[in-house]
Enzyme design. Structure first.
Site, PDB file in Angstrom:
ATOM      1  N   CYS A 229      14.330  10.442   6.582  1.00 18.27           N
ATOM      2  CA  CYS A 229      14.185  10.211   8.021  1.00 18.27           C
ATOM      3  C   CYS A 229      15.546  10.170   8.710  1.00 18.27           C
ATOM      4  CB  CYS A 229      13.391   8.946   8.291  1.00 18.27           C
ATOM      5  SG  CYS A 229      13.809   7.605   7.200  1.00 18.27           S
TER       6      CYS A 229
ATOM      7  N   GLU B 173       9.651   1.638  10.710  1.00 19.31           N
ATOM      8  CA  GLU B 173      10.734   2.599  10.438  1.00 19.31           C
ATOM      9  C   GLU B 173      10.108   3.974  10.561  1.00 19.31           C
ATOM     10  OE1 GLU B 173      13.824   2.037  10.007  1.00 19.31           O
ATOM     11  OE2 GLU B 173      13.782  -0.121   9.699  1.00 19.31           O
TER      12      GLU B 173
ATOM     13  N   GLU C  51      10.893  16.272  14.363  1.00 25.45           N
ATOM     14  CA  GLU C  51      11.378  16.016  13.008  1.00 25.45           C
ATOM     15  C   GLU C  51      10.718  17.034  12.077  1.00 25.45           C
ATOM     16  OE1 GLU C  51      10.132  12.361  10.955  1.00 25.45           O
ATOM     17  OE2 GLU C  51      12.224  12.139  10.380  1.00 25.45           O
TER      18      GLU C  51
ATOM     19  N   GLY D 297      -4.237   6.245   3.534  1.00 27.03           N
ATOM     20  CA  GLY D 297      -3.794   5.573   4.750  1.00 27.03           C
ATOM     21  C   GLY D 297      -4.954   5.133   5.632  1.00 27.03           C
ATOM     22  N   PRO D 298      -5.831   6.079   5.979  1.00 25.72           N
ATOM     23  CA  PRO D 298      -6.911   5.720   6.905  1.00 25.72           C
ATOM     24  C   PRO D 298      -7.870   4.659   6.363  1.00 25.72           C
ATOM     25  CG  PRO D 298      -6.627   8.100   6.814  1.00 25.72           C
ATOM     26  CD  PRO D 298      -5.770   7.523   5.732  1.00 25.72           C
TER      27      PRO D 298
ATOM     28  N   LYS E 279       0.892  -1.179   0.000  1.00 25.63           N
ATOM     29  CA  LYS E 279       0.000   0.000   0.000  1.00 25.63           C
ATOM     30  C   LYS E 279       0.920   1.217   0.000  1.00 25.63           C
ATOM     31  CE  LYS E 279      -1.724   3.082   1.856  1.00 25.63           C
ATOM     32  NZ  LYS E 279      -1.434   4.480   1.444  1.00 25.63           N
TER      33      LYS E 279
HETATM   34  P1  ADP Z   1       4.011  10.751   6.104  1.00 21.57           P
HETATM   35  O1  ADP Z   1       3.834  11.841   7.095  1.00 21.57           O
HETATM   36  O2  ADP Z   1       5.402  10.421   5.769  1.00 21.57           O
HETATM   37  O3  ADP Z   1       3.090  10.835   4.936  1.00 21.57           O
HETATM   38  P2  ADP Z   1       2.305   8.734   7.202  1.00 21.57           P
HETATM   39  O4  ADP Z   1       2.636   7.951   8.414  1.00 21.57           O
HETATM   40  O5  ADP Z   1       1.128   9.624   7.231  1.00 21.57           O
HETATM   41  O6  ADP Z   1       3.654   9.483   6.901  1.00 21.57           O
HETATM   42  O7  ADP Z   1       2.165   7.785   5.939  1.00 21.57           O
HETATM   43  C1  ADP Z   1       3.007   6.703   5.659  1.00 21.57           C
HETATM   44  C2  ADP Z   1       2.172   5.602   5.037  1.00 21.57           C
HETATM   45  O8  ADP Z   1       1.221   5.159   6.005  1.00 21.57           O
HETATM   46  C3  ADP Z   1       1.363   6.023   3.825  1.00 21.57           C
HETATM   47  O9  ADP Z   1       1.300   4.968   2.907  1.00 21.57           O
HETATM   48  C4  ADP Z   1       0.001   6.295   4.406  1.00 21.57           C
HETATM   49  O10 ADP Z   1      -1.042   6.174   3.471  1.00 21.57           O
HETATM   50  C5  ADP Z   1      -0.086   5.213   5.461  1.00 21.57           C
HETATM   51  N1  ADP Z   1      -1.031   5.483   6.541  1.00 21.57           N
HETATM   52  C6  ADP Z   1      -1.437   6.672   7.039  1.00 21.57           C
HETATM   53  N2  ADP Z   1      -2.337   6.500   8.015  1.00 21.57           N
HETATM   54  C7  ADP Z   1      -2.502   5.167   8.169  1.00 21.57           C
HETATM   55  C8  ADP Z   1      -3.300   4.338   9.043  1.00 21.57           C
HETATM   56  N3  ADP Z   1      -4.095   4.854   9.960  1.00 21.57           N
HETATM   57  N4  ADP Z   1      -3.192   2.995   8.915  1.00 21.57           N
HETATM   58  C9  ADP Z   1      -2.364   2.446   8.000  1.00 21.57           C
HETATM   59  N5  ADP Z   1      -1.616   3.159   7.159  1.00 21.57           N
HETATM   60  C10 ADP Z   1      -1.670   4.501   7.237  1.00 21.57           C
END
Ligand code: ADP
Length: 464
Positions: free
Chosen positions: A279, A245, A371, A203-204, A170
């Site tokens: 990162c 990570e 960060e 993500g959500p 994903k």
């Molecule tokens: P960034 O700030 O680097 O975008 P995120 O943690 O928001 O970092 O996103 C990293 C990955 O995690 C993306 O693929 C995002 O779609 C996914 N993501 C964000 N929220 C969720 C969630 N609640 N559950 C699973 N994956 C998520």
């Protein structure tokens, strides 16, 4: 760009369950360049089923044949590097040379390293009267960020394949086109259907459904600490393996006898790299009080060598740009000295942020703790070596870092006391085989090299 209007599941592009889409924006022009389908729990379920169905076959494929599959993938990634680089420039804004050499080039190296590791790794060990079998964990969920769109995918998929796992990826919503290019490469490499599946989505919705899916045995996540925490909790609740990570606030420690000009110039360059969206960026520079003003002057000069537009690209999105600008404003408000750069837009168009150097930063300030993920360096003074160590370790993170000293042994002695997963000594080069991952809240587990492969294995002991 020519996006696929579907998901890569079970070896084919399949229509998404709903018509929802995600817009992809070019951060240089601020224009929408493509739309990709926004996957839902239904698409994720189909992908996990495909990965489960493919698991027995791939897990029992001899390591040499798995190695051949990964080598084929490496060759396709190499052959398509120009297209991949153009895609990454379009959706991440990475300047073409960076896109070609690093964003498209590094994954070829990483895939190659796992082709070799899979071929040579001992998947059986003898311990006393036992034979220990190292077996694949199962179906892997790979949830990746946008900062290195292809590398982040390959750094999970290649070791998972080497181990005998199957995968559902994903990718980040900002960079789904690169993930589609990756799926094309998987297909062309001839990997068996279902071994690698790619579902674009938010993500959500898609990410959360994947992390929570019962058919997933291991979640490998790279991204923000906030989301990592949620995924870790979810995985813990379901007793699933998890690798995280997360963020970093790495210290570049310049000890008194070091070559100051080299340490500062390299340090600034490492922050400006990829517009600060790494990162492992050395976002805090620690300099002895006696050479502090000299270092600040050098840092300002070095920052000028990375002009927005020609030197460094934009940030990935308006949201990230606004976040970084907000943190720069906060640095000023909390009393740090702005030496160069600042929150103003350096160009009329594009999500650019000026390379920014702050001096007189104290360890308690927000810009010394959070960060930033942008082209911002905080220069902190220290009184003596113990003070430098205390400041270097005074963060919830521990991903990377650097030490510079006249004497290598002195730098190594300091590095041993740092609470962090990687330390570059006097400008040591990136090693694609070295374990990469964090101490403290920077994460759980390691990627790359043999340590990265072991994340995807579980052990079975046979006693004789
Ligand atoms: P960034 O700030 O680097 O975008 P995120 O943690 O928001 O970092 O996103 C990293 C990955 O995690 C993306 O693929 C995002 O779609 C996914 N993501 C964000 N929220 C969720 C969630 N609640 N559950 C699973 N994956 C998520």
């Amino acid at each position: 760009m020519n996006p696929h209007n579907g998901m890569y599941i079970g070896g084919a592009w399949r229509p998404a369950a709903t018509g929802d889409t995600i817009e992809v924006v070019d951060p240089v022009t601020e224009e929408v360049i493509a739309e990709v389908p926004a996957g839902t729990a239904e698409d994720i379920d189909a992908a996990v089923r495909a990965a489960r169905a493919a698991l027995p076959g791939w897990a029992s494929t001899p390591p040499a044949a798995r190695a051949a599959g990964i080598a084929a993938l490496r060759d396709v990634l190499a052959a398509r590097a120009d297209t991949i680089a153009a895609t990454i420039t379009a959706e991440l804004g990475a300047p073409p040379a960076l896109a070609r050499q690093v964003h498209a080039g590094l994954p070829v190296t990483i895939a190659g390293s796992y082709a070799e590791l899979a071929a040579g790794f001992a998947f059986e060990e003898r311990v006393g009267n036992s034979t220990v079998l190292l077996e694949p964990v199962g179906v892997v969920a790979a949830i990746t960020p946008w900062n290195y769109p292809l590398h982040q995918v390959v750094a999970k998929v290649a070791p998972a394949l080497a181990a005998g796992c199957t995968v559902v990826v994903k990718p980040a919503e900002n960079t789904p086109l690169t993930a589609q290019r990756f799926a094309e490469a998987v297909h062309e490499a001839g990997l068996p259907a279902g071994v690698v599946n790619v579902v674009t989505g938010t993500g959500p919705v898609a990410g959360a459904a994947l992390a929570a899916h019962d058919g997933v045995d291991l979640v490998s996540f790279t991204g923000s600490t906030a989301v990592g925490r949620q995924i870790g909790a979810l995985a813990g609740g379901a007793v699933k393996r998890v690798a995280l990570e997360l963020g970093g606030k790495s210290a570049n420690v310049i000890l008194p006898g070091a070559d100051l000009a080299r340490a500062v110039t390299t340090g600034v360059a490492r922050v400006m790299f990829n517009s600060g969206q790494s990162c492992n960026a050395w976002s805090r520079m620690l300099v002895h009080r006696e050479r502090y003003e000299e270092a600040v002057r050098l840092a300002a000069g070095a920052a000028a060598g990375h002009p927005p537009g020609e030197g460094i690209g934009p940030l990935v999105s308006a949201r990230q740009r606004d976040r970084v600008r907000g943190l720069i404003e906060q640095g000023i408000a909390e009393g740090a000295r702005l030496v160069t750069g600042g929150p103003e837009a350096p160009r009329e168009k594009g999500y650019y942020v000026s390379p920014t150097v702050f001096a007189d930063v104290t360890p308690g300030m927000t810009i010394a703790q959070e960060e930033i993920f942008g082209p911002v360096v905080a220069v902190l003074p220290y009184e003596d070596t113990e003070d430098a160590l205390r400041i270097a370790n005074d963060t919830v993170y521990g991903l990377a870092g650097a030490v510079w000293a006249a004497d290598e042994a002195e730098a190594v002695a300091f590095a041993r006391r740092m609470e962090t997963g990687q330390v570059d000594i006097n400008g040591g080069r990136f090693n694609p085989l070295a374990p990469f991952g964090g101490y403290k809240q920077s994460g759980v587990g390691r990627e790359l090299g043999e340590h990265g492969l072991r994340e995807y294995l579980q052990t079975k002991s046979l006693q004789f």
